[in-house]
Design an enzyme around this catalytic site. Structure first.
Site, PDB file in Angstrom:
ATOM      1  N   THR A 111       0.895  -1.343  -0.107  1.00 14.66           N
ATOM      2  CA  THR A 111       0.104   0.007  -0.032  1.00 14.66           C
ATOM      3  C   THR A 111       0.929   1.263  -0.009  1.00 14.66           C
ATOM      4  OG1 THR A 111      -0.232  -0.194   2.472  1.00 14.66           O
ATOM      5  CG2 THR A 111      -1.874  -1.188   1.103  1.00 14.66           C
ATOM      6  N   VAL A 114      -3.766   4.906   0.701  1.00 20.37           N
ATOM      7  CA  VAL A 114      -4.781   4.781   1.065  1.00 20.37           C
ATOM      8  C   VAL A 114      -5.302   3.159   1.004  1.00 20.37           C
ATOM      9  CG1 VAL A 114      -7.370   5.519   0.524  1.00 20.37           C
ATOM     10  CG2 VAL A 114      -5.438   6.830  -0.275  1.00 20.37           C
ATOM     11  N   HIS A 115      -4.527   2.469   2.171  1.00 17.78           N
ATOM     12  CA  HIS A 115      -4.577   1.078   2.340  1.00 17.78           C
ATOM     13  C   HIS A 115      -5.829   0.369   1.949  1.00 17.78           C
ATOM     14  CE1 HIS A 115      -1.252   2.302   4.734  1.00 17.78           C
ATOM     15  NE2 HIS A 115      -1.991   3.187   5.583  1.00 17.78           N
ATOM     16  N   ASP A 116      -6.797   0.681   2.529  1.00 19.91           N
ATOM     17  CA  ASP A 116      -8.180  -0.128   2.242  1.00 19.91           C
ATOM     18  C   ASP A 116      -8.725  -0.038   0.972  1.00 19.91           C
ATOM     19  OD1 ASP A 116      -7.618  -0.469   4.990  1.00 19.91           O
ATOM     20  OD2 ASP A 116      -9.301   0.586   5.478  1.00 19.91           O
ATOM     21  N   VAL A 165      -6.848  -0.040  -1.688  1.00 20.68           N
ATOM     22  CA  VAL A 165      -6.048  -0.817  -2.657  1.00 20.68           C
ATOM     23  C   VAL A 165      -6.708  -2.039  -2.558  1.00 20.68           C
ATOM     24  CG1 VAL A 165      -3.709  -1.871  -2.764  1.00 20.68           C
ATOM     25  CG2 VAL A 165      -4.059   0.654  -2.250  1.00 20.68           C
TER      26      VAL A 165
END
Length: 329
Positions: free
Chosen positions: A199, A248-250, A252
């Protein structure tokens, strides 16, 4: 036919972008969202989740509230109030309060019911877990065949060379290490782990925010403001190699369902440290196959910011313009 997806999340800023992407992508059928304590208390997570769905006209998606504490512990390994430094989510997202109550059933009960239904008719669904894994672990404990009802479980968590909450650990796995260890060893046929190493490669910039805002839609405007909030937070406390950018980890994790080329993955065995005084919550990712243990996950080691933006713009550019209004906190 759209892919049926359940999101299990702890809605702060990046979860909100992921929910909007899942809720607006024609290729996905967002069946439900389950909530778990993580970034904020679970009642706040539930309200934030419902506010986001309401913003994008998806109040039809049911929200089931889940765990308020970890699987085995009374609190995080260290109470969150004692942690220093990094905090970007605030509490409630600055969106209109959600109307009406959430669903009566718990997140665990919903996940088990959903699994039973799919097993009964021979179909399967996709589970995307972007918060601590408490709900998932509870469901698997209560109904082990649940693993056979899920074609892919995508887990946002962990890190090999990168951490964010301690020197050793990423927040989601650290927040409930026992749950994470149980989920990783549960025997899912396809577990995709998306750690910080990936991420942090798909960073979004202020220019990207301008492109999202220019879409002129509720999701475009909201996601731009949320990502800008993340950029400020990272620049202040955990700056990326290129300042003015943020992961924007989630989002991804959801975008990877839409574009298989977004992530580069390798197969590896992954476990989670539950005892170490300095390393509790650390994901132990055997990238070099030193242990001889059979891989239990596809681990993302790289991610494309260009492909991530393409999915966000594709989903967020196809709705009516939104009224003006703040979304940051």
């Amino acid at each position: 036919m759209a892919r049926r997806v359940v999101l299990d999340c702890d809605t702060g800023t990046d979860d909100a972008v992921a929910i909007m992407l899942a809720g607006l992508s024609a290729e996905l059928e967002l069946a439900a969202v389950t909530t778990v304590r993580g970034n904020v208390p679970v009642d706040v997570v539930t309200e934030n989740t419902r506010r986001v769905l309401q913003l994008i006209g998806r109040s039809d998606v049911p929200v089931y509230e889940g765990a308020a504490r970890p699987l085995e512990r009374d609190d995080f390994p260290v109470p969150k109030a004692q942690l220093t430094g990094f905090e970007m989510h605030g509490t409630y997202l600055d969106l209109p309060p959600a109307s009406g109550p959430p669903e009566d059933a718990s997140a665990t009960d919903f996940l088990i019911t959903e699994a039973r239904r799919h097993l009964a008719d021979g179909s399967r669904f996709t589970l995307v877990a972007t918060g601590p894994l408490t709900n998932v672990a509870r469901a698997v404990r209560s109904f082990p065949p649940m693993t056979h009802a899920i074609d892919t479980i995508v887990v946002m968590g962990g890190g090999h060379a990168v951490s964010n909450v301690t020197a050793a650990a990423e927040f989601n796995l650290w927040a409930d290490p026992e749950a994470a260890a149980e989920v990783l060893s549960a025997g899912f046929s396809d577990l995709l782990l998306v750690p910080l190493d990936a991420t942090h490669r798909a960073l979004l910039s202020r220019d990207d925010c301008s492109r999202l805002r220019a879409a002129g839609t509720p999701a475009g405007i909201a996601s731009a403001q949320l990502v800008e909030q993340r950029i400020v937070g990272h620049d202040d406390s955990q700056p990326m190699a290129e300042r003015g950018t943020a992961p924007v980890h989630d989002a991804v994790c959801v975008a990877a369902l839409l574009d298989r080329r977004l992530l580069t993955t390798v197969e590896a065995h992954v476990d989670v440290e539950t005892q170490g005084r300095l390393t509790v919550g650390r994901s132990v990712i055997d990238l070099h196959h030193r242990t001889g243990r059979k891989p239990n996950a596809r681990v993302a080691v790289d991610a494309s910011p260009v492909r991530l933006m393409a999915q966000l713009l594709n989903a967020f550019s196809s709705r009516e313009p939104a009224p003006d209004g703040p979304v940051s906190r």
